[in-house]
Design a protein around this motif. Sequence first.
Motif: not given
Length: 208
Positions: A146-163
Amino acid sequence: MFVYEKKLQYPVNIKQTNPKLAKIIITQYGGPDGELGASLRYLSQRFTMPLPELKGTLTDIGTEELGHLEMIGAIVYQLTKGLTEKEIKESGFEDYFVDHTTGIYPQGASGTPFTAAYLQSKGDAITDLHEDMAAEQKARSTYDNILRFCDDYDVKDAIRFLREREVVHYQRFGENLRLLTDKLDEKNFYAFNPEFDKKCFKNCMKKK
């Protein structure tokens, strides 16, 4: 009994809609390695765990996965809130929109609905813990994708937490597996379950 705290485990504050990204992230809501399957897996497996420490871990992580499910739902909701018809068409979101409008529905990125076939509860502690460790790694891999296709900081921040939480869960299940194997007679355990298989064997011999 669960106590609901009326806030997300980690804040989700997305400023830009992105239905194309939402179609990918929905897989962690109801996809093959998503949070719904994880919560059901762990909260089902806990009943047959032979040690209280193992029951506690599965209950804690299973409950946390429900919180992660809520986070994914919030991410998808915020990414699709107030979409225009033009945005829906240009993003390729119309197939999801036709079936669900912008409702949050448990499915994978491919559109396949959630199924209980994604998870297993075997009743064998070693088997279940190995499945749990594999499940956490598969979820971690999915978040990496998912992070490979994501360039929105707000989304990446939450996804990184979940990861990061998937990595922690993997470590906790590994600790539980070591605890379990230390307390069991491994040789006998792998040969048969003495509390169950001996009775089955005797009953089968009587029938013959």
